[in-house]
Design a protein around this motif. Structure first.
Motif, PDB file in Angstrom:
ATOM      1  N   UNK A  91       9.940  -7.981  -3.976  1.00 27.08           N
ATOM      2  CA  UNK A  91      10.734  -7.532  -2.836  1.00 27.08           C
ATOM      3  C   UNK A  91      10.662  -6.009  -2.758  1.00 27.08           C
ATOM      4  N   UNK A  92      10.082  -5.432  -1.675  1.00 28.67           N
ATOM      5  CA  UNK A  92       9.968  -3.963  -1.566  1.00 28.67           C
ATOM      6  C   UNK A  92      11.325  -3.259  -1.624  1.00 28.67           C
ATOM      7  N   UNK A  93      12.356  -3.843  -0.991  1.00 31.44           N
ATOM      8  CA  UNK A  93      13.674  -3.220  -0.999  1.00 31.44           C
ATOM      9  C   UNK A  93      14.238  -3.194  -2.416  1.00 31.44           C
ATOM     10  N   UNK A 142       9.171  -0.445 -11.901  1.00 34.65           N
ATOM     11  CA  UNK A 142       9.766  -0.474 -10.561  1.00 34.65           C
ATOM     12  C   UNK A 142       8.722  -0.830  -9.512  1.00 34.65           C
ATOM     13  N   UNK A 143       7.492  -0.333  -9.709  1.00 36.69           N
ATOM     14  CA  UNK A 143       6.427  -0.662  -8.763  1.00 36.69           C
ATOM     15  C   UNK A 143       6.082  -2.147  -8.816  1.00 36.69           C
ATOM     16  N   UNK A 182       0.824  -1.203   0.000  1.00 35.56           N
ATOM     17  CA  UNK A 182       0.000   0.000   0.000  1.00 35.56           C
ATOM     18  C   UNK A 182       0.864   1.261   0.000  1.00 35.56           C
ATOM     19  N   UNK A 183       1.855   1.308   0.883  1.00 38.76           N
ATOM     20  CA  UNK A 183       2.712   2.494   0.935  1.00 38.76           C
ATOM     21  C   UNK A 183       3.565   2.608  -0.323  1.00 38.76           C
ATOM     22  N   UNK A 184       3.977   1.466  -0.887  1.00 45.76           N
ATOM     23  CA  UNK A 184       4.733   1.508  -2.142  1.00 45.76           C
ATOM     24  C   UNK A 184       3.858   2.034  -3.274  1.00 45.76           C
ATOM     25  N   UNK A 185       2.563   1.657  -3.256  1.00 46.01           N
ATOM     26  CA  UNK A 185       1.639   2.150  -4.274  1.00 46.01           C
ATOM     27  C   UNK A 185       1.450   3.661  -4.155  1.00 46.01           C
TER      28      UNK A 185
END
Length: 231
Positions: free
Chosen positions: A195-197, A188-189, A133-136
């Motif tokens: 992997x978020x990192x 990238x998303x 969610x925060x990555x989005x």
């Protein structure tokens, strides 16, 4: 004669009103970029190890690594956008209302980056749902900025706001180059589901790609050449 020409500049009607160059827009935009980068530095101070009671400095620094990673990536993105803005706007000879609106959209997303970066760093150790969610939200911000930059350049080209001596081939090449940026951000998303990192590191790679000199960038060889007129 001069008085009559000045009077014509202030005539009422579409295409007959007084125009304005881009100097004030660039000054205002630089101020917004400066404030955003300052806010990011202040946020970084809030995560300093001195605020971590009961921890040794090395342990406190290691504990806060998500904040530092988010800061580095966000500073790099904001810095690269400033460079792109600085380079593109030197080709803009005058502005109109819609161009100002599109530039304000760019600044809107830039000013939102510190907020989304803070959310991302706080939830980088959270559940997979919180991470995604925060990555989005983060990619939505940088994607909005990239789309707004494309709209700005498209509008300036379409409505003849660029410098009349600008080579149309260069204008088209710049348009193609910046059009790739939203696609790269989406790629990238997509990595965040692996992997978020790794997804954050992909943003850094994109910044590095656009920091490499390309069409429209300010190059050291851009000075006047003796015996040849500038194009």
């Amino acid at each position: 004669m001069a008085a009559g020409a000045q009077e014509d500049e202030f005539r009422y009607g579409r295409g007959r009103e007084k125009t304005r160059d881009a100097a004030r827009v660039e000054t205002f935009s630089d101020g917004v970029f400066g404030v955003v980068l300052t806010v990011m530095a202040v946020e970084l101070l809030q995560t300093g190890p001195a605020r971590e009671s009961g921890r040794a400095v090395p342990d406190a620094l290691a504990h806060a690594w998500p904040s530092y990673l988010a800061y580095v990536i966000t500073f790099a993105i904001a810095g690269q956008v400033w460079l792109a803005h600085h380079n593109l706007w030197r080709y803009v000879a005058r502005v109109d209302q819609m161009l100002l609106v599109f530039n304000l959209l760019v600044l809107l997303f830039i000013a939102t980056i510190p907020f989304t970066a803070d959310l991302l760093s706080d939830n980088l150790r959270g559940s997979p749902t919180e991470q995604r969610l925060t990555a989005a939200l983060y990619v939505g911000t940088v994607l909005g900025e990239a789309i707004s930059v494309n709209l700005t350049w498209w509008w300036a080209r379409r409505h003849g706001l660029l410098h009349p001596d600008l080579d149309p081939r260069l204008a088209r090449t710049i348009a193609r180059r910046i059009a790739l940026k939203p696609l790269f951000y989406l790629a990238a998303f997509a990595i965040v589901f692996v992997d978020p990192i790794l997804s954050l590191c992909a943003y850094l790679l994109l910044v590095g790609f656009y920091l490499i000199g390309g069409p429209g960038d300010l190059r050291s060889s851009a000075g006047p050449t003796r015996g040849r007129s500038a194009t």
